[in-house]
Design an enzyme around this catalytic site. Sequence first.
Site, PDB file in Angstrom:
ATOM      1  N   GLY A  50     -39.913  21.357  49.861  1.00 59.23           N
ATOM      2  CA  GLY A  50     -38.619  20.694  49.772  1.00 59.23           C
ATOM      3  C   GLY A  50     -38.291  20.546  48.308  1.00 59.23           C
ATOM      4  N   GLU A  51     -37.930  19.358  47.911  1.00 61.12           N
ATOM      5  CA  GLU A  51     -37.620  19.101  46.509  1.00 61.12           C
ATOM      6  C   GLU A  51     -38.596  18.045  46.008  1.00 61.12           C
ATOM      7  OE1 GLU A  51     -36.535  20.017  43.287  1.00 61.12           O
ATOM      8  OE2 GLU A  51     -35.395  21.066  44.852  1.00 61.12           O
ATOM      9  N   SER A  52     -39.495  18.465  45.127  1.00 64.14           N
ATOM     10  CA  SER A  52     -40.571  17.549  44.736  1.00 64.14           C
ATOM     11  C   SER A  52     -40.050  16.301  44.022  1.00 64.14           C
ATOM     12  CB  SER A  52     -41.620  18.268  43.893  1.00 64.14           C
ATOM     13  OG  SER A  52     -41.027  18.926  42.812  1.00 64.14           O
ATOM     14  N   CYS A  82     -45.857  24.182  48.732  1.00 64.99           N
ATOM     15  CA  CYS A  82     -44.721  24.295  47.814  1.00 64.99           C
ATOM     16  C   CYS A  82     -44.428  22.980  47.070  1.00 64.99           C
ATOM     17  CB  CYS A  82     -43.507  24.836  48.557  1.00 64.99           C
ATOM     18  SG  CYS A  82     -42.423  25.745  47.464  1.00 64.99           S
ATOM     19  N   ARG A 141     -38.258  29.436  45.628  1.00 69.51           N
ATOM     20  CA  ARG A 141     -38.313  28.699  44.354  1.00 69.51           C
ATOM     21  C   ARG A 141     -39.730  28.167  44.127  1.00 69.51           C
ATOM     22  NH1 ARG A 141     -35.901  24.178  44.418  1.00 69.51           N
ATOM     23  NH2 ARG A 141     -35.390  24.141  46.611  1.00 69.51           N
ATOM     24  N   HIS A 176     -44.714  29.152  52.113  1.00 71.81           N
ATOM     25  CA  HIS A 176     -44.293  28.365  53.282  1.00 71.81           C
ATOM     26  C   HIS A 176     -44.858  28.913  54.593  1.00 71.81           C
ATOM     27  CE1 HIS A 176     -41.195  25.800  51.345  1.00 71.81           C
ATOM     28  NE2 HIS A 176     -41.171  26.780  50.465  1.00 71.81           N
ATOM     29  N   GLU A 178     -45.031  27.542  57.342  1.00 72.93           N
ATOM     30  CA  GLU A 178     -44.283  27.021  58.498  1.00 72.93           C
ATOM     31  C   GLU A 178     -43.057  27.873  58.809  1.00 72.93           C
ATOM     32  OE1 GLU A 178     -44.256  25.990  55.508  1.00 72.93           O
ATOM     33  OE2 GLU A 178     -42.258  25.318  54.911  1.00 72.93           O
TER      34      GLU A 178
HETATM   35  N1  GLN Z   1     -39.604  24.260  43.177  1.00 70.21           N
HETATM   36  C1  GLN Z   1     -39.470  23.192  44.137  1.00 70.21           C
HETATM   37  C2  GLN Z   1     -39.926  21.857  43.564  1.00 70.21           C
HETATM   38  O1  GLN Z   1     -40.509  21.796  42.523  1.00 70.21           O
HETATM   39  C3  GLN Z   1     -40.276  23.487  45.387  1.00 70.21           C
HETATM   40  C4  GLN Z   1     -39.561  24.483  46.222  1.00 70.21           C
HETATM   41  C5  GLN Z   1     -39.977  24.461  47.667  1.00 70.21           C
HETATM   42  O2  GLN Z   1     -40.634  23.541  48.145  1.00 70.21           O
HETATM   43  N2  GLN Z   1     -39.542  25.447  48.391  1.00 70.21           N
HETATM   44  O3  GLN Z   1     -39.693  20.868  44.204  1.00 70.21           O
END
Ligand code: GLN
Length: 195
Positions: A50-52, A82, A141, A176, A178
């Site tokens: 997700g978005e860290s 991720c 990403r 990922h 999942e």
């Molecule tokens: N680059 C993202 C982050 O640092 C992670 C991307 C992802 O979880 N698909 O949150």
Amino acid sequence: MARIGVLALQGDVSEHVLALGSAGKGKVQVVEVRKSGQIEECAALVLPGGESTTISRQLESSGLTEELKAAARQGKPILATCAGLVLVSQEIEGDSDSRVKPLGLMDIKISRNAFGPQRESFEADLDIKGLDRPYRAVFIRAPAIAQVGRNVEVLARVGEAVVAARQKNLLALAFHPELTEDSRIHQIFLKMLEA
Ligand code: GLN
């Protein structure tokens, strides 16, 4: 029946719930974790992608940070994918704004945008230690593991970049699992629970 928690503050939660459900073949109960007290009731945990920055902030405000650290210390299996990988790290390379507070659960240093913006997302066939045939992995990403400590076992690389690693009860991936039909990664994780 073993209960597995998926941290459900942000990110691809439902995909992990589904993947664990099918890999567990009715032998595991999967719950979404949002509140204090839930982590303690789980035998294993997934930290999704997700978005860290968002997940990090929500961890702080929900008060789950300490419970998560305690679960890791107790040896509960944790699958971090991720953004989850970024969170379990010790340090994030060149993170000057430090909006992500790494939890320091694993002795690794992360490069957050290791594959550059031109490679927003891609797929790669990985040779993963412990699997007898290549695994088609989806990267979005993706971060990479830039440095590993002595206790960390490297499981897979893309070129030089480490994209899968294990340290005792922690299994961390830059991709990922999942999002694909191949359930071998979730099965490895469930085996860690049996061990
Ligand atoms: N680059 C993202 C982050 O640092 C992670 C991307 C992802 O979880 N698909 O949150």
